[in-house]
Write a protein that holds these residues in place. Structure first.
Motif, PDB file in Angstrom:
ATOM      1  N   GLY A 149      82.175  77.639  61.164  1.00  0.00           N
ATOM      2  CA  GLY A 149      81.015  78.096  60.412  1.00  0.00           C
ATOM      3  C   GLY A 149      79.736  77.959  61.211  1.00  0.00           C
ATOM      4  O   GLY A 149      79.700  77.385  62.316  1.00  0.00           O
ATOM      5  N   ALA A 150      78.677  78.479  60.600  1.00  0.00           N
ATOM      6  CA  ALA A 150      77.390  78.524  61.301  1.00  0.00           C
ATOM      7  C   ALA A 150      76.767  77.148  61.457  1.00  0.00           C
ATOM      8  O   ALA A 150      76.066  76.882  62.442  1.00  0.00           O
ATOM      9  CB  ALA A 150      76.435  79.453  60.551  1.00  0.00           C
ATOM     10  N   ALA A 151      77.026  76.249  60.505  1.00  0.00           N
ATOM     11  CA  ALA A 151      76.351  74.944  60.521  1.00  0.00           C
ATOM     12  C   ALA A 151      76.669  74.158  61.790  1.00  0.00           C
ATOM     13  O   ALA A 151      75.761  73.702  62.501  1.00  0.00           O
ATOM     14  CB  ALA A 151      76.730  74.133  59.284  1.00  0.00           C
ATOM     15  N   ILE A 152      77.961  73.988  62.105  1.00  0.00           N
ATOM     16  CA  ILE A 152      78.345  73.197  63.271  1.00  0.00           C
ATOM     17  C   ILE A 152      77.899  73.883  64.558  1.00  0.00           C
ATOM     18  O   ILE A 152      77.469  73.217  65.515  1.00  0.00           O
ATOM     19  CB  ILE A 152      79.872  72.930  63.288  1.00  0.00           C
ATOM     20  N   LYS A 153      77.942  75.218  64.577  1.00  0.00           N
ATOM     21  CA  LYS A 153      77.495  75.941  65.771  1.00  0.00           C
ATOM     22  C   LYS A 153      76.006  75.738  65.998  1.00  0.00           C
ATOM     23  O   LYS A 153      75.558  75.506  67.131  1.00  0.00           O
ATOM     24  CB  LYS A 153      77.806  77.432  65.626  1.00  0.00           C
ATOM     25  N   ASP A 154      75.221  75.818  64.914  1.00  0.00           N
ATOM     26  CA  ASP A 154      73.765  75.643  65.039  1.00  0.00           C
ATOM     27  C   ASP A 154      73.427  74.228  65.497  1.00  0.00           C
ATOM     28  O   ASP A 154      72.550  74.029  66.350  1.00  0.00           O
ATOM     29  CB  ASP A 154      73.088  75.929  63.692  1.00  0.00           C
ATOM     30  N   ILE A 155      74.115  73.241  64.948  1.00  0.00           N
ATOM     31  CA  ILE A 155      73.827  71.845  65.308  1.00  0.00           C
ATOM     32  C   ILE A 155      74.152  71.587  66.774  1.00  0.00           C
ATOM     33  O   ILE A 155      73.344  71.024  67.523  1.00  0.00           O
ATOM     34  CB  ILE A 155      74.610  70.888  64.391  1.00  0.00           C
ATOM     35  N   LEU A 156      75.351  71.985  67.200  1.00  0.00           N
ATOM     36  CA  LEU A 156      75.776  71.720  68.577  1.00  0.00           C
ATOM     37  C   LEU A 156      74.917  72.471  69.587  1.00  0.00           C
ATOM     38  O   LEU A 156      74.538  71.919  70.631  1.00  0.00           O
ATOM     39  CB  LEU A 156      77.252  72.106  68.749  1.00  0.00           C
ATOM     40  N   SER A 157      74.609  73.737  69.294  1.00  0.00           N
ATOM     41  CA  SER A 157      73.799  74.518  70.239  1.00  0.00           C
ATOM     42  C   SER A 157      72.383  73.963  70.338  1.00  0.00           C
ATOM     43  O   SER A 157      71.778  73.944  71.426  1.00  0.00           O
ATOM     44  CB  SER A 157      73.759  75.991  69.813  1.00  0.00           C
ATOM     45  N   THR A 158      71.854  73.482  69.222  1.00  0.00           N
ATOM     46  CA  THR A 158      70.490  72.920  69.227  1.00  0.00           C
ATOM     47  C   THR A 158      70.443  71.618  70.032  1.00  0.00           C
ATOM     48  O   THR A 158      69.527  71.396  70.827  1.00  0.00           O
ATOM     49  CB  THR A 158      70.009  72.669  67.783  1.00  0.00           C
ATOM     50  N   ILE A 159      71.447  70.753  69.828  1.00  0.00           N
ATOM     51  CA  ILE A 159      71.490  69.497  70.585  1.00  0.00           C
ATOM     52  C   ILE A 159      71.681  69.766  72.068  1.00  0.00           C
ATOM     53  O   ILE A 159      71.031  69.135  72.911  1.00  0.00           O
ATOM     54  CB  ILE A 159      72.618  68.594  70.045  1.00  0.00           C
ATOM     55  N   GLU A 160      72.554  70.714  72.403  1.00  0.00           N
ATOM     56  CA  GLU A 160      72.798  71.063  73.798  1.00  0.00           C
ATOM     57  C   GLU A 160      71.537  71.608  74.449  1.00  0.00           C
ATOM     58  O   GLU A 160      71.234  71.306  75.608  1.00  0.00           O
ATOM     59  CB  GLU A 160      73.935  72.093  73.889  1.00  0.00           C
ATOM     60  N   ARG A 161      70.800  72.393  73.704  1.00  0.00           N
ATOM     61  CA  ARG A 161      69.576  73.001  74.252  1.00  0.00           C
ATOM     62  C   ARG A 161      68.461  71.963  74.397  1.00  0.00           C
ATOM     63  O   ARG A 161      67.756  71.945  75.407  1.00  0.00           O
ATOM     64  CB  ARG A 161      69.111  74.135  73.333  1.00  0.00           C
ATOM     65  N   ARG A 162      68.312  71.077  73.423  1.00  0.00           N
ATOM     66  CA  ARG A 162      67.191  70.141  73.412  1.00  0.00           C
ATOM     67  C   ARG A 162      67.458  68.874  74.232  1.00  0.00           C
ATOM     68  O   ARG A 162      66.592  68.398  74.957  1.00  0.00           O
ATOM     69  CB  ARG A 162      66.853  69.744  71.963  1.00  0.00           C
ATOM     70  N   PHE A 163      68.689  68.310  74.092  1.00  0.00           N
ATOM     71  CA  PHE A 163      68.957  67.021  74.730  1.00  0.00           C
ATOM     72  C   PHE A 163      70.433  66.937  75.108  1.00  0.00           C
ATOM     73  O   PHE A 163      71.234  66.271  74.450  1.00  0.00           O
ATOM     74  CB  PHE A 163      68.574  65.885  73.768  1.00  0.00           C
ATOM     75  N   PRO A 164      70.838  67.617  76.186  1.00  0.00           N
ATOM     76  CA  PRO A 164      72.261  67.681  76.565  1.00  0.00           C
ATOM     77  C   PRO A 164      72.844  66.337  76.982  1.00  0.00           C
ATOM     78  O   PRO A 164      74.060  66.208  77.098  1.00  0.00           O
ATOM     79  CB  PRO A 164      72.261  68.684  77.721  1.00  0.00           C
ATOM     80  N   LEU A 165      72.013  65.314  77.214  1.00  0.00           N
ATOM     81  CA  LEU A 165      72.531  64.004  77.606  1.00  0.00           C
ATOM     82  C   LEU A 165      73.230  63.295  76.455  1.00  0.00           C
ATOM     83  O   LEU A 165      73.987  62.344  76.675  1.00  0.00           O
ATOM     84  CB  LEU A 165      71.386  63.118  78.121  1.00  0.00           C
TER      85      LEU A 165
END
Length: 421
Positions: free
Chosen positions: A148-164
């Protein structure tokens, strides 16, 4: 002739007055289908409610519309509460809506409000229990559906903002009868992973779709979770019990990810600014210390160190002179006192002191003799007593009284025969 004819405004005002005086119209409950819906730029909602045979115009002002947890749509069946009044400009009657819920979720909404009041009374919503989020997390857990969109949005946002940051997904059901139990199990499981933050939520949906996050056990599990929890259920207008008990509420799953992690770009910028400020502070400190050292090096005392000792030596000499003067003065005073004591008249003529004291004593004895009342008896005087008290007036003597008369060589007792007063 024309007096019996009313104006349109007059009859409209009369009808408006009648409507407003009717207690049955002050608060009505209507169910119907939304049509001609329009969300005005002011925030007001304009629409109609209809059933199979009738229709009524409706308006919901911004203050009430902003409290809805869903967006009204064309053809949606709703339950509304409001008052029916006449709008004078058109002469039409309409309902002024104060509350609205989706038809079919009425019982769910009632249960939602009941649980909300219960948990609020117990203090589960109090800000004092809210745990702060770490500024730089290293591990984030996510309790949501694996697709679903929720997990995709969360993971992509974290990867973009703070990949560490590391992410841990705890997949669960987010809709349906078995969803609350699954959510509870996954939250408890995630709480044992020593996470910095836990995101719990799902994407948007109807009130029924989101209702699993209105479960009491889900709410208490979130409240008792040791890990700070961010709720991310539905869209910005959707509110669930999970939102109230969580440590932080995000308007969307993407918003939850933005709250959970810092922006790497912002961190780099901040680090750069801190580095600049640190260098400036260090340079300022070094320059200050350099100037301070120069001032010490160029000081008069450093260049002429003997001056300091000379000043101290002079001070010591002055104090030494002062001490010597005090000692000499003290000795001189004591010598004078000793001389005076040695030449004292009494010390050198002690017999004169005795003679003087003897003469003084003799004078005192003579004075005592003069004031002694018994001495006058030698010259022929007597003292008369009654009851051992000296009689000073004839008024104190009565006929028959026994009086005692004292002479210099004895006394006589007498009985009074007559008293002349």
């Amino acid at each position: 002739m024309n007096d019996k004819y009313l104006t349109i405004s007059a009859i409209t005002r009369y009808l408006k007055y009648k409507f407003e005086q009717d207690s049955n119209l002050m608060q009505v409950y209507i169910k119907g289908e939304i049509s001609n819906f329009k969300a005005h730029t002011t925030g007001h909602y304009y629409f109609s409610l209809k059933d199979d045979t009738s229709k009524i115009n409706a308006i919901m002002f911004k203050t009430n519309a902003s409290k809805l947890n869903f967006i009204p749509k064309e053809g949606m069946k709703v339950l509304v509460t409001g008052s029916i009044r006449i709008y004078e400009a058109t002469g039409n009657y309409q309902i002024y809506v104060t509350d609205m819920i989706e038809d079919g979720v009425g019982n769910l909404y009632i249960a939602f409000e009941k649980l909300k009041k219960k948990l609020q009374a117990e203090g589960l919503f109090d800000s004092k229990y809210k745990k702060p989020l770490p500024k730089i997390p290293s591990k984030i857990g996510i309790v949501t559906a694996s697709t679903g969109a929720a997990i995709k949005d969360i993971l992509s946002t974290i990867e973009r903002r703070f990949p560490l940051c590391e992410t841990y997904l705890f997949p669960c059901l987010v809709q349906g009868e078995n969803a609350p139990k699954d959510i509870v199990e996954k939250i408890k499981q995630a709480d044992n992973y020593n996470l910095d933050v836990l995101i719990v939520g799902r994407g948007g949906g109807s009130f029924e779709d989101l209702n699993c996050f209105n479960d009491e056990e889900v709410a208490r599990t979130i409240f008792n979770c040791n890990t700070p929890v961010i709720s991310a259920v539905g869209h910005e207008i959707d509110f669930t019990i999970a939102d109230y008990v969580s440590d932080m509420r995000a308007p969307t799953p993407t918003g939850a990810a933005e709250m959970a992690v810092p922006n790497m770009v912002d961190l780099k910028h901040n680090i750069k600014q801190y580095n600049i400020r640190l260098n400036e502070a260090m340079a300022k400190k070094v320059n200050y210390l350099k100037l301070y050292m120069d001032s010490i090096k160029n000081s008069f005392v450093i260049k002429n160190p003997n001056i300091m000792f000379e000043n101290k030596k002079q001070t010591i000499d002055l104090l030494n002179e002062k001490l010597n003067r005090l000692i000499i003065d003290k000795l001189e005073n004591n010598k004078i006192k000793l001389f005076q004591f040695k030449n004292n008249y009494i010390l050198n003529n002690p017999e004169n002191l005795y003679k003087d004291k003897k003469k003084e004593l003799t004078n005192i004895i003579e004075k005592l003799k003069l004031v002694n009342p018994l001495n006058i008896l030698d010259r022929g005087y007597t003292l008369t007593y009654i009851d051992d008290s000296v009689i000073t007036s004839s008024k104190k003597i009565k006929k028959g009284s026994i009086i005692k008369t004292k002479f210099n060589d004895g006394y006589v007792l007498s009985k009074v025969e007559e008293v002349n007063k």
